[in-house]
Design a protein around this motif. Structure first.
Motif, short mmCIF file in Angstrom:
data_model
loop_
_atom_site.label_atom_id
_atom_site.label_comp_id
_atom_site.label_asym_id
_atom_site.label_seq_id
_atom_site.Cartn_x
_atom_site.Cartn_y
_atom_site.Cartn_z
N UNK A 107 0.82 -1.21 0.00
CA UNK A 107 0.00 0.00 0.00
C UNK A 107 0.85 1.26 0.00
N UNK A 108 1.93 1.26 0.76
CA UNK A 108 2.77 2.46 0.83
C UNK A 108 3.35 2.80 -0.53
N UNK A 109 3.81 1.79 -1.25
CA UNK A 109 4.40 2.01 -2.57
C UNK A 109 3.33 2.37 -3.58
N UNK A 117 0.35 9.67 -5.65
CA UNK A 117 0.64 11.02 -5.15
C UNK A 117 1.91 11.62 -5.72
N UNK A 118 2.69 10.86 -6.47
CA UNK A 118 3.98 11.35 -6.96
C UNK A 118 3.83 12.41 -8.04
N UNK A 124 -8.88 9.57 -4.75
CA UNK A 124 -8.56 8.14 -4.62
C UNK A 124 -7.51 7.91 -3.54
N UNK A 125 -6.51 8.79 -3.50
CA UNK A 125 -5.46 8.67 -2.50
C UNK A 125 -6.04 8.76 -1.09
#
Length: 292
Positions: free
Chosen positions: A240-242, A248-249, A258-259
């Protein structure tokens, strides 16, 4: 008489404010500091416009479109990967740390104190400092054992287990020392082996520290990003973190709705686990600090 009563009331109020009242102010500030970001993220997750600036007015728009769209972006696969990695890491950390702490606490062997100190000193360096070495190691290891190479969740779990062994062993060691050794001796008189003593007696008595270590290990591996991004290469293996970072990048086109929806759902497993284990947390963090 009224003047005297009023004069007596003022020192009483001042004392109440000095001893108790300021704590209410601090508590209100802390609650607001914690709750407002949560409300903002929840409001953004329910806003189908997909922008953070559009969520400045909390809950101006309420819709479940962002949550429904998560499945189309691979979110649930990332969630499953995170749960598998974090759960395996937590269980492995508890078993390995408990076994090592039991050995240091109950057995006497040459180099015992030096080994325990060295184990702690090595773990004082953050694991992220070695991410280049971890990348090269897994790259070479993948040629021999592909299941432990890059883009392998098992390889990522192995890295997490190695990084968490030292500090958790030292934490459990103090707790194990609070368990009377007379219990071990009584069990040995009844013919119990070290393995039977460890699994049937000791682990039950140290359940609070096992719960604390498991919870901390789950949280740290569940939200860890740097090493996971280094090891995992393809979208279907992301945690999930990746995965959420990929959304968000891009600062201009990031799907913030969605984020936010993904962040809300990602917080649920940790919240549930914390509520389930909360009765062990206080005793698990404090009992081993007074002896050992």
């Amino acid at each position: 008489m009224a003047t005297n009563a009023h004069a007596q009331t003022r020192p009483g109020r001042a004392r109440w404010w000095r001893e108790i009242g300021w704590r209410h102010v601090v508590g209100v500030v802390a609650v607001v500091y914690c709750v407002v970001p949560i409300l903002y993220v929840l409001s953004a997750s329910l806003n189908p416009q997909g922008s953070l600036t559009g969520s400045n007015k909390l809950f101006r728009v309420v819709a479940a479109e962002n949550y429904a769209a998560l499945a189309e972006r691979g979110f649930w696969q990332w969630a499953l990967n995170s749960l598998v990695v974090a759960s395996a890491t937590a269980v492995g950390t508890v078993l390995m740390g408990a076994a090592a702490a039991y050995a240091f606490s109950r057995f006497r062997f040459a180099g015992r104190h030096g080994s325990l100190t060295a184990l702690l000193l090595v773990q004082m360096f953050p694991q992220m400092l070695a991410f280049v070495a971890i990348f090269l190691l897994l790259l070479s290891l993948g040629d021999v054992f592909p299941v432990l190479g890059l883009n392998s969740q098992l390889g990522l779990i192995a890295v997490y287990l190695g990084g968490a062994l030292g500090v958790n062993t030292f934490l459990m060691y103090g707790f194990f020392n609070t368990v009377p050794k007379e219990l071990d001796e009584a069990a040995k008189l009844d013919g119990a082996s070290h393995a039977q003593i460890f699994f049937t007696i000791i682990l039950r008595l140290v359940a609070p520290i096992l719960a604390v270590v498991g919870l901390l290990s789950f949280i740290s591996s569940y939200g860890e990003f740097l090493i996971a991004r280094t090891v995992l290469q393809t979208n279907d293996r992301f945690t999930l973190a990746v995965g959420l970072y990929q959304w968000a990048s891009d600062e201009r086109n990031a799907p913030w709705g969605l984020f936010a929806a993904g962040a809300v759902i990602a917080a649920i497993p940790i919240l549930v686990l914390f509520l389930f284990l909360q009765r062990y947390i206080v005793s698990g963090l404090t009992a081993g600090s007074v002896k050992g």
